[in-house]
Design a protein around this motif. Structure first.
Motif: not given
Length: 392
Positions: A83-111
């Protein structure tokens, strides 16, 4: 055999078209995640997060498959552990889109903030993870096999985690709504940068992100429909059917873009380059190619660019491929289409035909101009011309 063993043994096994389709999706998801993780460059964070998404999605789908088919009775101790993994699906999908559009790293604390809800939910369910098997049997049978009798649970069993557990599906729905909104806003704010491969972004990324955003909306709709019609997990197999299709579609997309379908896929074209790598940086190549006398000519070639920088054509090709995601023709056409757009909207060219404008920027035929224009902008030159001529 204990009374609990007898109850578990009564759980029926079922196999139907749904179970076979979901199984194929699980297998595809794991294989695609492995291939992407092994083959993707370390610097490509978008693909890394996408592979992690596929892995989590495959694990969650496998859990639902085991529940649906009855095979969960053989690993009952692990019921609801994903069940906890289901709550990772939306943020992981967003992060993959974010790094595809904006090719800049994010601070680890934001991730880490994106993963925090899943972590907190997992901590809230610690009590359930250590419950006796009878409690997990009751939770499983109540969701999938309501006709079976309940098992006796130890006296004094507490269900303090149940309040949060009952809200899990709504947390999931809220997550997809929140991250879907963030993704759409990000895509909308950056949409103009997708139209020009010469601007360091290939058009296929625009289409890929657009399809993923559609998937966000479809997932949200399916979740809402299932949750409104089912009070428990019995409707989850409808969700997993879509996720299986999502993973298989991803596999097809990656396969269609792979070198397997290229005539020279057995030999890496860059392996033929001789001598040390003396390729210039992309900005220098862009400055050279952006000269109107070069890209408007009918025969702009890699060879001419390479000769200008004293390197091998394959080195220039590799530089463009790796840093823009497109090939040399896409790179050149980016400048051509940008100039064509300027001319289509200019009063100086209002009496020109569309074909004439296309030829003026270097295209030999109307069809090649239309094809390149649609690839870059998502519309035909005629549709674009009509849009700029319409009164406000």
């Amino acid at each position: 055999m204990t009374a609990l063993d007898n109850l578990i043994d009564q759980i029926p096994l079922r196999h139907d078209l749904i179970s076979y389709l979901v199984f194929s999706g699980v297998l595809t998801g794991f294989l695609l995640a492995l291939v992407i993780w092994v083959r993707a460059p370390i610097s490509n964070q978008a693909l890394k997060y996408y592979a992690l998404l596929l892995c989590c999605l495959s694990i969650v789908t496998l859990d639902t498959l085991l529940c649906y088919t009855g095979w969960m009775k053989y690993v009952l101790a692990w019921n609801d552990s994903t069940e906890p993994l289901t709550l990772l699906l939306a943020p992981l999908l967003y992060l993959s889109i974010r790094f595809l559009i904006v090719r800049r790293p994010l601070p680890l604390w934001i991730v880490a903030l994106h993963f925090l809800p899943a972590i907190l939910y997992a901590l809230s369910q610690t009590g359930y993870y250590f419950e006796p098997l009878s409690v997990k049997y009751n939770a499983y049978k109540g969701a999938y096999f309501a006709d079976l009798p309940y098992a006796d649970v130890p006296e004094g069993t507490r269900y303090g985690y149940q309040g949060i557990k009952d809200l899990q599906r709504w947390f999931l729905l809220l997550g997809f709504a929140f991250y879907g909104t963030l993704s759409i806003r990000l895509w909308y704010s950056r949409r103009k940068s997708f139209g020009d491969p010469a601007g360091n972004v290939h058009i296929s990324r625009y289409r890929f992100v657009r399809l993923v955003l559609v998937a966000f909306v479809v997932i949200l709709s399916i979740l809402l429909l299932v949750y409104l019609n089912y009070d428990d997990d019995r409707g989850d197999h409808y969700i997993t059917l879509f996720t299986s299709v999502f993973m298989q579609a991803g596999a097809v997309a990656f396969l269609m873009e792979s070198r397997f379908f290229q005539h020279s896929w057995l030999i890496d074209k860059y392996e033929t380059a001789s001598g040390p790598d003396k390729s210039p940086d992309l900005e220098a190549v862009r400055a050279f190619v952006s000269q109107e006398s070069f890209f408007c000519s009918e025969t702009p070639s890699l060879k001419k660019v390479a000769e200008a920088f004293g390197t091998h054509p394959n080195a220039i090709s590799r530089l463009i491929n790796q840093q823009t995601g497109g090939n040399f023709n896409d790179f050149v056409n980016g400048f051509r289409i940008r100039l064509a757009i300027e001319r289509l909207g200019s009063a100086d060219y209002k009496n020109w035909t569309i074909e004439g404008v296309g030829q003026s920027v270097g295209f030999r035929s109307k069809s090649s101009f239309y094809q390149a224009f649609r690839k870059q902008t998502g519309m035909s030159p005629a549709a674009y011309l009509k849009s700029v001529q319409e009164p406000y």
